[in-house]
Write a protein that holds these residues in place. Structure first.
Motif, PDB file in Angstrom:
ATOM      1  N   ALA A 120      57.484  32.911  -5.332  1.00  0.00           N
ATOM      2  CA  ALA A 120      57.427  31.551  -4.778  1.00  0.00           C
ATOM      3  C   ALA A 120      56.161  31.371  -3.940  1.00  0.00           C
ATOM      4  CB  ALA A 120      58.665  31.268  -3.937  1.00  0.00           C
ATOM      5  N   PHE A 121      55.745  32.421  -3.244  1.00  0.00           N
ATOM      6  CA  PHE A 121      54.517  32.372  -2.435  1.00  0.00           C
ATOM      7  C   PHE A 121      53.284  32.196  -3.326  1.00  0.00           C
ATOM      8  CE2 PHE A 121      50.959  34.585  -0.296  1.00  0.00           C
ATOM      9  CZ  PHE A 121      50.868  33.800   0.833  1.00  0.00           C
ATOM     10  N   GLN A 122      53.261  32.888  -4.477  1.00  0.00           N
ATOM     11  CA  GLN A 122      52.141  32.748  -5.415  1.00  0.00           C
ATOM     12  C   GLN A 122      52.059  31.318  -5.955  1.00  0.00           C
ATOM     13  OE1 GLN A 122      49.935  35.008  -5.747  1.00  0.00           O
ATOM     14  NE2 GLN A 122      51.027  36.687  -4.769  1.00  0.00           N
ATOM     15  N   VAL A 123      53.215  30.763  -6.295  1.00  0.00           N
ATOM     16  CA  VAL A 123      53.253  29.378  -6.780  1.00  0.00           C
ATOM     17  C   VAL A 123      52.797  28.417  -5.684  1.00  0.00           C
ATOM     18  CG1 VAL A 123      54.767  27.527  -7.600  1.00  0.00           C
ATOM     19  CG2 VAL A 123      55.032  29.833  -8.504  1.00  0.00           C
ATOM     20  N   MET A 124      53.204  28.699  -4.440  1.00  0.00           N
ATOM     21  CA  MET A 124      52.819  27.846  -3.308  1.00  0.00           C
ATOM     22  C   MET A 124      51.300  27.851  -3.122  1.00  0.00           C
ATOM     23  SD  MET A 124      54.130  27.941   0.656  1.00  0.00           S
ATOM     24  CE  MET A 124      53.207  29.422   1.097  1.00  0.00           C
ATOM     25  N   ASN A 125      50.675  29.023  -3.225  1.00  0.00           N
ATOM     26  CA  ASN A 125      49.215  29.106  -3.103  1.00  0.00           C
ATOM     27  C   ASN A 125      48.527  28.288  -4.194  1.00  0.00           C
ATOM     28  OD1 ASN A 125      49.242  30.730  -0.863  1.00  0.00           O
ATOM     29  ND2 ASN A 125      49.016  32.644  -1.987  1.00  0.00           N
ATOM     30  N   PHE A 126      49.049  28.412  -5.415  1.00  0.00           N
ATOM     31  CA  PHE A 126      48.448  27.687  -6.537  1.00  0.00           C
ATOM     32  C   PHE A 126      48.604  26.176  -6.365  1.00  0.00           C
ATOM     33  CE2 PHE A 126      48.952  25.812 -10.817  1.00  0.00           C
ATOM     34  CZ  PHE A 126      47.660  26.032 -11.294  1.00  0.00           C
TER      35      PHE A 126
END
Length: 576
Positions: A120-126
């Motif tokens: 979820a953190f990776q998606v948030m960064n993107f």
């Protein structure tokens, strides 16, 4: 991308405001070079001070507006991004709450933690990059290209010549980064799994002096994660210098040929300056979009892992059209029940089991390790569904009840007592949210827990550490039993829940239960004969089959397996 877009479109108004801010910011960014060119060519070159001041004030006003729009873009983007990830995590957690044991085994607990946090953190960064840069750069690039062509078609050839090289670099990096991102996230799953096992089993590891082995095991997985991360970060890090090299090369060529054209009188100074600004916006926009595009494979891997959780449907679903729990008395009947774990090729762990348990009765289960005792009683709250046959509650198939309503009528005490961080009272309210302090103390008294809780400084407001680690095993079992008692269910399931109790406490607890619970069905799984010898009915299991059913005395006379278990625990006088 479908997953991310689905959540983005839940917040259409914020997306619209974000788009408006982006569009306004682009107009301002591209308007400034145009005004600058006009100021130089018509104001500075003609030494018209008033015209220079007029255009200068317009540029200041536009700059202030641009700053405001940029701040708005950051605020709206951040709000939209955080709301999207909050919704995504909420949906994942909600779906995970309905998983059965089969889904946990399939996906893995450590992997579910990684997907809910790091993925979820990776998606948030993107998404943060997309909302700030992804919307802006394509429009900025398109508008800049239009302005480049309008300003000087001959010089625009340098920009168009560089675009194929930029596209090729972006596509190659994206293709190489996707498998690396996949490997990185799988390695992170393994790190979480080993760390979780290590923290849970710390005492066992120390008891067997296996710290070195665990360090090597963790180091191996951590090294794999580091290596895959290094490759990914090196790839991403090499892209930016390559882009800037090409970017600077184009700028040198434009300035060189622009100077030649100015010298020949074919191009104005202000126009060249504006052209350079347009090229800068065009190429920088492309480079920023390329950076977002290069982030996409990694975000796509995480989004796919999140979507896998969201698409996983529980194998034991809620029956929304089922019966409610009102009027349930607790009469159970197993009718030729067979069960095999889903997805396993082994033979069924339970075969053709039939017996009845009525309200007011205590039915016990005993047998050797692996005989299917715990599995059998876990079919009642429908942690799994039967493979063949049926279980009836008050004459109705369990599957015809609403799952949540069914479980409200069951007090389940697992083999391993699980307590939650918080106070003793909060753990008791887990069984009955509206329970009074009087009801809590009553349940604690029946469970033989009131004495040690009353000795605590804060009594029922005493804080429990994570997992209740500041209480002994026997104390945790008694608190878990009290949590089920306070619920006053129609069916009590004790899955070897007395194993950590001494004989005296075990006997006192069972006596208190017998006095207080007169109209409920009580099911007990136990290894100790003393715990079950007074049961109304004892079911003897052996390798998934029911060998015999009867009272303690009846089984001593008729069942050799039961007699062998009893003889290993009781004296000759007690067996006689």
């Amino acid at each position: 991308m479908k997953t991310m877009w689905h959540y983005v479109m839940r917040h259409k108004w914020l997306v619209l405001i974000n788009f408006f801010c982006v569009f306004g910011f682009i107009l301002i960014e591209l308007g400034l070079p145009t005004l600058l060119a006009d100021m130089i060519d018509n104001g500075v070159m003609n030494q018209d001070t008033d015209y220079v001041k007029k255009i200068g004030l317009m540029m200041v006003a536009i700059t202030v507006t641009g700053i405001f729009l940029n701040i708005m873009l950051a605020i709206v983007g951040a709000r939209l991004n955080t709301r999207i990830i909050m919704s995504m995590r909420d949906d994942m957690f909600d779906n995970i709450q309905h998983f059965s044991h089969q889904e946990y085994e399939k996906l893995g607990v450590s992997s579910l933690i990684t997907r809910t946090t790091n993925d979820a953190f990776q998606v948030m960064n993107f998404l943060g990059m997309i909302l700030r840069v992804g919307f802006m750069t394509p429009m900025m690039f398109a508008a800049s290209i239009v302005m480049v062509i309008r300003t000087s078609p001959p010089l625009s050839a340098f920009v168009f010549g560089a675009i194929p090289f930029l596209l090729l670099g972006v596509i190659l990096i994206a293709k190489v980064s996707e498998p690396l991102s996949n490997r990185q996230q799988r390695n992170l799953d393994s790190i979480n799994m080993i760390l979780r096992e290590n923290l849970s089993g710390l005492r066992v590891i120390r008891a067997f002096v296996n710290e070195k082995f665990e360090e090597e095991r963790f180091d191996e997985v951590n090294t794999e994660y580091t290596n895959s991360s290094k490759k990914l970060f090196k790839l991403m890090a090499s892209a930016q210098p390559a882009f800037f090299l090409l970017f600077n090369l184009i700028m040198v060529l434009v300035i060189w040929f622009g100077a030649v054209k100015i010298d020949a009188g074919d191009l104005a100074v202000g126009t060249l300056i504006a052209f350079i600004e347009y090229i800068f916006h065009a190429l920088f926009s492309f480079m920023m979009f390329a950076s977002v595009f290069m982030m996409y494979p990694r975000a796509a891997v995480s989004a796919n892992r999140i979507q896998e959780v969201l698409d996983t449907h529980p194998s034991v679903p809620e029956n929304n059209a089922g019966l409610d729990s009102s009027g349930i008395k607790g009469a159970l009947h197993f009718d030729n029940v067979t069960f095999a774990y889903p997805g396993h090729s082994e033979a069924p762990v339970i075969r053709d089991v039939s017996f009845s348990a009525n309200p007011g009765e205590t039915v016990a289960f005993i047998g050797s390790t692996g005989s299917g005792k715990s599995t059998l009683i876990q079919l009642i709250p429908r942690f799994f569904d039967v493979t063949k046959g049926a279980i009836y509650l008050d004459g109705t198939d369990l599957r015809d009840y609403k799952l949540s309503e069914l479980r409200k009528k069951i007090g389940y005490i697992p083999q391993k007592a699980l307590l939650f961080s918080g106070t003793v009272k909060e753990n008791m309210l887990f069984g009955k949210p509206d329970a009074t302090d009087e009801e809590i103390w009553k349940a604690l008294e029946i469970a033989q827990a009131s004495e040690f809780i009353s000795q605590k400084e804060d009594t029922i407001h005493e804080m429990l550490a994570e997992g209740g680690s500041n209480f002994s095993g026997g104390q945790k079992q008694r608190l878990a039993i009290a949590r089920a008692i306070i619920r006053k269910p129609s069916i009590y399931i004790f899955d070897d829940s007395f194993s950590a109790l001494d004989y005296k406490t075990d006997s006192a607890l069972r006596s208190a239960l017998k006095r207080e619970i007169t109209d409920a069905t009580v099911l007990i799984v136990a290894q100790r004969i003393s715990t079950i010898m007074h049961a109304d009915k004892i079911v003897v299991l052996d390798e998934g089959d029911v060998v015999d059913i009867g009272t303690h005395r009846e089984l001593l006379a008729s069942c050799q397996i039961y007699r062998d278990i009893a003889s290993s625990q009781l004296s000759e006088e007690e067996l006689a």
